[in-house]
Write a protein that holds these residues in place. Sequence first.
Motif, PDB file in Angstrom:
ATOM      1  N   LEU A   3       0.716  -1.289  -0.194  1.00  0.00           N
ATOM      2  CA  LEU A   3      -0.236  -0.106   0.349  1.00  0.00           C
ATOM      3  C   LEU A   3       0.657   1.486  -0.328  1.00  0.00           C
ATOM      4  O   LEU A   3       0.697   2.399  -0.560  1.00  0.00           O
ATOM      5  CB  LEU A   3      -1.198  -0.049   0.900  1.00  0.00           C
ATOM      6  CG  LEU A   3      -1.701   0.913   1.027  1.00  0.00           C
ATOM      7  CD1 LEU A   3      -2.280   1.307   0.093  1.00  0.00           C
ATOM      8  CD2 LEU A   3      -2.274   1.503   3.060  1.00  0.00           C
ATOM      9  N   GLN A   4       1.990   1.317   0.938  1.00  0.00           N
ATOM     10  CA  GLN A   4       2.745   2.498   0.735  1.00  0.00           C
ATOM     11  C   GLN A   4       3.942   2.773  -0.023  1.00  0.00           C
ATOM     12  O   GLN A   4       4.304   3.779  -0.685  1.00  0.00           O
ATOM     13  CB  GLN A   4       3.428   2.347   1.828  1.00  0.00           C
ATOM     14  CG  GLN A   4       5.126   1.743   2.427  1.00  0.00           C
ATOM     15  CD  GLN A   4       3.877   0.604   2.740  1.00  0.00           C
ATOM     16  OE1 GLN A   4       2.906  -0.011   3.315  1.00  0.00           O
ATOM     17  NE2 GLN A   4       4.721  -0.422   4.259  1.00  0.00           N
ATOM     18  N   HIS A   5       3.715   1.625  -1.188  1.00  0.00           N
ATOM     19  CA  HIS A   5       4.536   2.537  -2.216  1.00  0.00           C
ATOM     20  C   HIS A   5       3.333   2.311  -4.284  1.00  0.00           C
ATOM     21  O   HIS A   5       3.793   2.631  -4.455  1.00  0.00           O
ATOM     22  CB  HIS A   5       5.311   0.841  -2.948  1.00  0.00           C
ATOM     23  CG  HIS A   5       6.256   0.608  -1.916  1.00  0.00           C
ATOM     24  ND1 HIS A   5       7.440  -0.136  -1.855  1.00  0.00           N
ATOM     25  CD2 HIS A   5       7.015   1.609  -0.831  1.00  0.00           C
ATOM     26  CE1 HIS A   5       8.013   0.003  -1.259  1.00  0.00           C
ATOM     27  NE2 HIS A   5       7.759   0.939   0.353  1.00  0.00           N
ATOM     28  N   TRP A   8      -2.338   6.275  -5.078  1.00  0.00           N
ATOM     29  CA  TRP A   8      -4.050   6.142  -4.699  1.00  0.00           C
ATOM     30  C   TRP A   8      -4.635   5.923  -6.120  1.00  0.00           C
ATOM     31  O   TRP A   8      -6.109   4.613  -5.672  1.00  0.00           O
ATOM     32  CB  TRP A   8      -5.009   7.666  -4.266  1.00  0.00           C
ATOM     33  CG  TRP A   8      -5.115   8.793  -5.288  1.00  0.00           C
ATOM     34  CD1 TRP A   8      -3.889   9.451  -5.747  1.00  0.00           C
ATOM     35  CD2 TRP A   8      -6.363   8.911  -5.599  1.00  0.00           C
ATOM     36  NE1 TRP A   8      -4.662  10.333  -6.736  1.00  0.00           N
ATOM     37  CE2 TRP A   8      -5.776   9.876  -7.251  1.00  0.00           C
ATOM     38  CE3 TRP A   8      -7.179   8.428  -6.609  1.00  0.00           C
ATOM     39  CZ2 TRP A   8      -6.815  10.929  -7.649  1.00  0.00           C
ATOM     40  CZ3 TRP A   8      -7.747   8.387  -7.953  1.00  0.00           C
ATOM     41  CH2 TRP A   8      -7.699   9.459  -7.943  1.00  0.00           C
ATOM     42  N   GLN A   9      -4.657   6.080  -7.091  1.00  0.00           N
ATOM     43  CA  GLN A   9      -5.092   5.518  -8.223  1.00  0.00           C
ATOM     44  C   GLN A   9      -5.063   4.194  -8.919  1.00  0.00           C
ATOM     45  O   GLN A   9      -6.087   3.012  -8.853  1.00  0.00           O
ATOM     46  CB  GLN A   9      -4.342   6.084  -9.908  1.00  0.00           C
ATOM     47  CG  GLN A   9      -4.476   7.755  -9.727  1.00  0.00           C
ATOM     48  CD  GLN A   9      -4.253   8.623  -9.046  1.00  0.00           C
ATOM     49  OE1 GLN A   9      -3.128   8.317  -8.382  1.00  0.00           O
ATOM     50  NE2 GLN A   9      -3.675  10.152  -9.716  1.00  0.00           N
ATOM     51  N   GLU A  10      -3.632   3.808  -7.989  1.00  0.00           N
ATOM     52  CA  GLU A  10      -3.517   2.177  -8.039  1.00  0.00           C
ATOM     53  C   GLU A  10      -4.342   1.375  -7.063  1.00  0.00           C
ATOM     54  O   GLU A  10      -5.186   0.257  -7.261  1.00  0.00           O
ATOM     55  CB  GLU A  10      -2.082   1.836  -7.807  1.00  0.00           C
ATOM     56  CG  GLU A  10      -1.005   1.920  -8.731  1.00  0.00           C
ATOM     57  CD  GLU A  10       0.169   2.614  -8.928  1.00  0.00           C
ATOM     58  OE1 GLU A  10       0.757   1.722 -10.315  1.00  0.00           O
ATOM     59  OE2 GLU A  10       0.873   2.322  -7.596  1.00  0.00           O
ATOM     60  N   VAL A  11      -4.388   1.930  -5.801  1.00  0.00           N
ATOM     61  CA  VAL A  11      -5.415   1.118  -5.107  1.00  0.00           C
ATOM     62  C   VAL A  11      -6.875   1.299  -5.473  1.00  0.00           C
ATOM     63  O   VAL A  11      -7.563   0.762  -5.090  1.00  0.00           O
ATOM     64  CB  VAL A  11      -5.195   1.731  -3.451  1.00  0.00           C
ATOM     65  CG1 VAL A  11      -5.892   1.520  -2.679  1.00  0.00           C
ATOM     66  CG2 VAL A  11      -3.609   2.382  -2.873  1.00  0.00           C
ATOM     67  N   TYR A  14      -7.356  -1.440  -7.957  1.00  0.00           N
ATOM     68  CA  TYR A  14      -7.506  -2.992  -7.119  1.00  0.00           C
ATOM     69  C   TYR A  14      -8.671  -2.886  -6.519  1.00  0.00           C
ATOM     70  O   TYR A  14      -9.267  -4.090  -6.804  1.00  0.00           O
ATOM     71  CB  TYR A  14      -6.240  -2.459  -5.995  1.00  0.00           C
ATOM     72  CG  TYR A  14      -5.988  -3.982  -5.220  1.00  0.00           C
ATOM     73  CD1 TYR A  14      -5.251  -4.919  -5.307  1.00  0.00           C
ATOM     74  CD2 TYR A  14      -6.544  -3.866  -4.215  1.00  0.00           C
ATOM     75  CE1 TYR A  14      -5.410  -5.981  -4.242  1.00  0.00           C
ATOM     76  CE2 TYR A  14      -7.015  -4.858  -2.939  1.00  0.00           C
ATOM     77  CZ  TYR A  14      -6.034  -5.931  -3.430  1.00  0.00           C
ATOM     78  OH  TYR A  14      -5.674  -7.161  -2.751  1.00  0.00           O
ATOM     79  N   LEU A  15      -9.149  -2.163  -5.902  1.00  0.00           N
ATOM     80  CA  LEU A  15     -10.680  -1.872  -5.419  1.00  0.00           C
ATOM     81  C   LEU A  15     -11.899  -2.829  -6.760  1.00  0.00           C
ATOM     82  O   LEU A  15     -12.448  -2.974  -6.168  1.00  0.00           O
ATOM     83  CB  LEU A  15     -10.961  -1.177  -4.606  1.00  0.00           C
ATOM     84  CG  LEU A  15     -10.474  -0.893  -3.420  1.00  0.00           C
ATOM     85  CD1 LEU A  15     -10.744   0.271  -2.669  1.00  0.00           C
ATOM     86  CD2 LEU A  15     -10.942  -2.382  -2.098  1.00  0.00           C
ATOM     87  N   THR A  16     -10.971  -2.393  -7.891  1.00  0.00           N
ATOM     88  CA  THR A  16     -12.378  -2.863  -9.269  1.00  0.00           C
ATOM     89  C   THR A  16     -12.521  -4.802  -8.870  1.00  0.00           C
ATOM     90  O   THR A  16     -13.344  -5.180  -9.716  1.00  0.00           O
ATOM     91  CB  THR A  16     -11.978  -2.280 -10.229  1.00  0.00           C
ATOM     92  OG1 THR A  16     -10.628  -2.654 -10.952  1.00  0.00           O
ATOM     93  CG2 THR A  16     -12.177  -0.507 -10.180  1.00  0.00           C
ATOM     94  N   ARG A  17     -11.075  -4.729  -8.494  1.00  0.00           N
ATOM     95  CA  ARG A  17     -11.064  -6.425  -8.387  1.00  0.00           C
ATOM     96  C   ARG A  17     -11.096  -7.261  -7.716  1.00  0.00           C
ATOM     97  O   ARG A  17     -11.369  -8.783  -7.543  1.00  0.00           O
ATOM     98  CB  ARG A  17     -10.215  -6.316  -9.574  1.00  0.00           C
ATOM     99  CG  ARG A  17      -8.399  -6.141  -9.400  1.00  0.00           C
ATOM    100  CD  ARG A  17      -7.148  -6.878 -10.402  1.00  0.00           C
ATOM    101  NE  ARG A  17      -5.811  -6.589  -9.574  1.00  0.00           N
ATOM    102  CZ  ARG A  17      -5.282  -4.889  -9.457  1.00  0.00           C
ATOM    103  NH1 ARG A  17      -5.981  -3.767  -9.865  1.00  0.00           N
ATOM    104  NH2 ARG A  17      -4.436  -5.109  -8.773  1.00  0.00           N
ATOM    105  N   GLU A  18     -10.866  -6.529  -6.313  1.00  0.00           N
ATOM    106  CA  GLU A  18     -10.248  -6.759  -5.355  1.00  0.00           C
ATOM    107  C   GLU A  18     -10.505  -6.549  -3.824  1.00  0.00           C
ATOM    108  O   GLU A  18     -10.687  -5.083  -4.146  1.00  0.00           O
ATOM    109  CB  GLU A  18      -8.988  -7.851  -5.133  1.00  0.00           C
ATOM    110  CG  GLU A  18      -8.155  -8.650  -5.645  1.00  0.00           C
ATOM    111  CD  GLU A  18      -8.337  -9.985  -5.602  1.00  0.00           C
ATOM    112  OE1 GLU A  18      -9.270 -10.453  -4.467  1.00  0.00           O
ATOM    113  OE2 GLU A  18      -8.347 -10.131  -6.656  1.00  0.00           O
ATOM    114  N   THR A  19     -11.302  -6.891  -3.182  1.00  0.00           N
ATOM    115  CA  THR A  19     -11.697  -6.020  -1.522  1.00  0.00           C
ATOM    116  C   THR A  19     -10.825  -6.053  -0.409  1.00  0.00           C
ATOM    117  O   THR A  19     -11.423  -6.469   0.595  1.00  0.00           O
ATOM    118  CB  THR A  19     -13.463  -5.868  -1.396  1.00  0.00           C
ATOM    119  OG1 THR A  19     -13.729  -7.746  -1.604  1.00  0.00           O
ATOM    120  CG2 THR A  19     -13.537  -5.448  -2.612  1.00  0.00           C
TER     121      THR A  19
END
Length: 248
Positions: A3-5, A8-11, A14-19
């Motif tokens: 997360l720290q690397h 916010w766009q990458e996070v 990620y949330l569109t495919r994994e939660t």
Amino acid sequence: MRLQHATWQEVEAYLTRETGIIVPIGSTEQHGPNGLVGTDAICPETVAWEVGERHGVLVAPTQNLGMAQHHLAFPGTISLRPSTLIAVLRDTVQSLSRHGFTHVFFLNGHGGNIATLSAAFAEVYAERSLQQAPGGELHLTTNNWFAGPRVRELAESLYGDAEGTHATASEVALSWFARPEAVKQVEMSPRIAPRGSAQCDADEFRRRFPDGRMGSDPSLASIEHGKRFFEASVDDVWEAYRAFAKPA
């Protein structure tokens, strides 16, 4: 993926495919004559990072401070009160939940955190249940890297009764695998430390366990053993995470 690397766009992507997300949690406390003060955070962090790399799971920053008041008679230990740790965990979970994380998997490296983690989960669930507006989906769990079936079987085969319950050979070995520059060879006396309960204050704990070990002989640890514990725990944790966050 850490997360720290990430941006916010990458996070968000990620949330569109994994939660689901893994949150390593440990402690900063003494680990006997040859164990690192950071052992309980280094071990789950190392395993979580590898699970994240192999399986594309997002890994949150490590919660390095835990409930370690019984170790405070040993220099270097930093402890949170249970109420403080509960507040930190509640805020962590609520922050992640706000963004859409539904499965928060705390990978724990310190037995003293287990009761406080359970209390924090109860606080989160109670707050959500008492809200007038229903909250979204949220699942919380604790997994102790040192309690997985592969890890326990390996520890029993390598150390038997000398594994102990604190400053164990297995956790020292895994921390040395992660930080090989920190290996320390120290003669243990007695070879296997006294056994007993940690339900006491710091001064009483040091009287019961003068060098910080509980029933263990961590002089048996090695980097080679640490590599084996690393692989065993990565498999244990991935199996547990998959069952939690991606049930069939």
